[in-house]
Each structure stands twice: as C-alpha cells, then as structure tokens.
Design a protein around this motif. Structure first.
Motif, PDB file in Angstrom:
ATOM      1  N   SER A 195       0.831  -1.205   0.000  1.00 60.78           N
ATOM      2  CA  SER A 195       0.000   0.000   0.000  1.00 60.78           C
ATOM      3  C   SER A 195       0.862   1.251   0.000  1.00 60.78           C
ATOM      4  O   SER A 195       0.527   2.252  -0.643  1.00 60.78           O
ATOM      5  N   PHE A 227       0.885   4.122  -2.824  1.00 58.07           N
ATOM      6  CA  PHE A 227       0.655   5.510  -2.413  1.00 58.07           C
ATOM      7  C   PHE A 227       1.749   6.422  -2.974  1.00 58.07           C
ATOM      8  O   PHE A 227       1.459   7.482  -3.547  1.00 58.07           O
ATOM      9  N   PHE A 283      -6.847   6.466   2.078  1.00 59.21           N
ATOM     10  CA  PHE A 283      -5.893   7.526   1.732  1.00 59.21           C
ATOM     11  C   PHE A 283      -5.352   8.204   2.995  1.00 59.21           C
ATOM     12  O   PHE A 283      -4.152   8.468   3.116  1.00 59.21           O
ATOM     13  N   ALA A 296      -2.894   5.853   4.876  1.00 61.50           N
ATOM     14  CA  ALA A 296      -1.634   5.739   4.134  1.00 61.50           C
ATOM     15  C   ALA A 296      -0.850   7.051   4.173  1.00 61.50           C
ATOM     16  O   ALA A 296       0.386   7.047   4.255  1.00 61.50           O
ATOM     17  N   TYR A 352      -7.802   5.262  -5.956  1.00 59.09           N
ATOM     18  CA  TYR A 352      -7.030   4.742  -4.817  1.00 59.09           C
ATOM     19  C   TYR A 352      -7.944   4.026  -3.823  1.00 59.09           C
ATOM     20  O   TYR A 352      -7.616   2.951  -3.325  1.00 59.09           O
TER      21      TYR A 352
END
Length: 400
Positions: free
Chosen positions: A191, A195, A312, A315, A359
């Motif tokens: 992840s 990102f 989001f 992360a 995402y």
C-alpha cells in the motif's frame, strides 16, 4: 510439585539453568563483525530469528562467554516498566561466533533435566510466567531482574513426550499467527508503494493546494477521570502508550464500567478508526481493530470528511514525509506535544477526485484485509496463550 494425572514437575530456574549476562560495548563497536542478538530481537520474538541481522565487533573470548546455543533462553533483565520485564526468546539452533546483548540474562540448560527448547519458548511467554515476573520485579527508575530473582522463578515440566506434543500444538497456532503478521507487513509495504507511486512521484503541479483539514477532521480524545479507572469493565481506554507505529497495542489498558455522559460520541471508537499520537513519540498512526474502546486525551482520531478517503488518510499519515512534518511541528513545544488544530493546518497537495476514487477502490479492500487479519491474530493468540495454563491445571489434555 507433581500435577496428578500428568507427570508435571515444578523446578526453580536455578535447578534447570545456569545464568549469565550479555555483552556490553560502545556504539562504535556495532554495525560490523559477528552476529549479535539485540534487545528488540528478544522482546519481539518467541524464538531467536534464524538469521541475526545485527553485528558487533566481538572477540573470541566474548564469543565464548556470551555464546548462543540451542536451548538457551534469553530474558530481558531491564525495562522501563515491570510489564515489559523478563520477555523471553529461545534459541532453536547454535549460532557460531554470535553474542547477545548486556541488557539480557542467558539461561543455559544444565543438562540434568530434560527440557525441549520449543516447549520452553512457549512456557516463558505464557501468561502465568509473565505475571510472576511482573509481580516480583523491583521498580526504582527502571524495572530490573537479577540472579537472585531468577532463582526464585519456577518452571513446570511434563515428561519429554508431552513437552513435544504441547510444543507441536502451540507451534501450529504460532505459525498461523506469524503468517498473518507477515501478510499484514506485506500488505502495508504494498500500500505504501502504491501511495508513493500515485501521490508522491506523480507530477502534482496542477493539483489543488490544501491542508490536512481540507479532507480530514482531527478530533481530540476525552479527559477521563483517573478515579473512574478500573482493573476490569465494559470499556478499555486507548491512551498514548497504546498507539504504536502501524498497530495498536492493547496489552496494557485501564478499564471503565460505563461511558461518561459528557464524552463526545466520536470517542466511542469503531473498527477501522485512524488514531494519531499527540504526545512524546508524536505522529504514530494505527487502525482500531477491536471493539468497546474509548479515546483518551493526547490521542486524536483522524476522521475523513468523505468516507472514500479512509484508506488515503491512513496511508498519508504512515508516510515518513508527513511524520517528519508532524515531528517538526511538535519540536517547538516543551514536551513534544502536538496540537490537533496546528496538525490539521499542515499543507498538502490535494489529488484530483478521480485519483482519490481510484485509490479508494483499489486499496480500501487491502486495509480491510489487514483489519480482518488483526482480528484473526487476536483470536489465535488468545487460544495459544490460554492453552498452556489449561494443560498445567488439567483443564485440557493433548493426545500423545
């Protein structure tokens, strides 16, 4: 003492093991040389890792006196708290030329009593042994464990065949737990790579200028009264010590019987809530993976204004770049304290909505899998940790 029905015998540790202290050297002697078993290696593992990644410039004499052989038990002899004292790690093979750290005691089997290293690895991590160590430690500025205290500690041993059967059963659970933990580490790494590829390496010149509070609310925890704390209850408090980097540690918590009337509703945490540490080691970020938890002061909850941005947000705060900004912001305070208001003012580039939606679609399932794994890890850990005491008290048996 012999448990009827099973040939369980109880010994003082000094009847079974010889005690020795580890290697203490200056910082300039580390990073090269021979294998070295560090404090964190012992603290985090039931068994010594197959490969020692730390190195120390040790002499032949030091390698002899601080050697690591199959069956050796390593116990942390000093800690900030009594709960963390006496954490164990057992060697399942010999490590030629390797040494162990000076904040640790080595227990080497005398050879007069048969004890399986795999069994010892689980026994020394059992709730019964851990509670005994915590209860007898001498707290000054740091908890400590000396040879005299070690001699008073006890180990319960069944016959060797039963040790093997117990170790095999517990190890089956242990391997499942380890597999799930490694799977979560892989998912976190993946992840993070996704990102960075989408949001940090992308040409973001045309992205909108914004702040953390453009996408997220940062909500402060509630100041609970310590007089209401209990040793058991319906709810557990999440404090600064529970919020670790990437995971929530609930091994030590205070309890409340009921929620205070004035507590904001958002302080009753839900699965998947994103938490951020505001004091001390600031900027640590983790996900809530258990129920009936309450948010204490000095911990903040990161709430996305659009549920789409949950993955989001987590992360984002796991990135070193944001962590660095948060730490810099806290440096201007006396005790490294973060203000939720100031933190929410940190400037960021806001990605276009289609990119945020992409995402979320691809990564939300990944983080939900991490949460599901955490739940399974908790269940398996409870089964593993509860089984040995039940065997010792004859509540459970294993067919040999």
């Amino acid at each position: 003492a012999i448990h009827q029905g099973f040939q369980w015998k109880e010994y003082n540790l000094n009847e079974v093991y010889d005690f020795a202290s580890g290697l203490s050297k200056g910082a300039e002697e580390f990073g090269f040389g021979h294998g070295f078993l560090g404090f964190t290696d012992i603290f985090k593992n039931f068994f010594v890792p197959k490969k020692l990644t730390k190195l120390v410039n040790s002499t032949k004499k030091e390698q002899q006196s601080c050697s690591i052989k199959r069956g050796d038990v390593f116990l942390t002899r000093t800690s900030e708290t009594d709960e963390d004292l006496g954490m164990s790690c057992v060697a399942l093979k010999d490590y030629p030329n390797a040494t162990f750290n000076g904040f640790t005691k080595r227990l080497r089997p005398k050879g007069n009593i048969e004890i399986l290293p795999e069994y010892a690895g689980f026994y020394f991590r059992s709730p019964k042994f851990r509670a005994t160590v915590s209860g007898m430690s001498s707290i000054t500025t740091r908890a400590s464990l000396n040879n005299g205290m070690l001699s008073e500690l006890k180990i319960s041993l069944p016959e060797i065949d039963e040790q093997k059967a117990i170790a095999a059963t517990l190890n089956a659970l242990h391997k499942k737990i380890d597999l799930l933990k490694r799977q979560n580490e892989t998912l976190e790494e993946l992840s993070s790579m996704i990102f960075k590829d989408l949001f940090l390496n992308e040409n973001s010149a045309n992205w909108q200028d914004g702040k953390i509070n453009t996408l997220f609310d940062l909500l402060s925890g509630f100041a609970f009264k310590s007089s209401d704390y209990k040793e058991s209850g319906n709810y557990r408090l999440v404090t600064i010590k529970n919020v670790q980097d990437g995971y929530i540690d609930l091994s030590r918590t205070d309890y409340l019987v009921e929620m205070p009337e004035r507590m904001p509703k958002y302080c009753a945490l839900e699965l998947g809530d994103i938490l951020l540490s505001l004091t001390g080691n600031v900027g640590r970020c983790c996900l809530v993976n258990e129920e009936n938890l309450l948010l204490n002061q000095r911990v903040a909850k990161l709430k996305p204004k659009n549920p789409r941005d949950w993955a989001f947000g987590y992360a984002l705060f796991r990135q070193k770049s944001i962590r660095w900004q948060v730490e810099e912001l806290a440096k201007g305070t006396a005790q490294s304290n973060l203000s939720p208001v100031e933190t929410s003012e940190i400037e960021i580039k806001i990605p276009p909505v289609p990119l945020l939606e992409d995402y979320a679609r691809d990564n939300t399932p990944m983080f939900k899998k991490i949460l599901a794994n955490h739940k399974q890890i908790k269940t398996l850990t409870k089964q593993r940790d509860n089984l040995l005491p039940k065997l010792m008290s004859q509540e459970a048996t294993i067919q040999i």
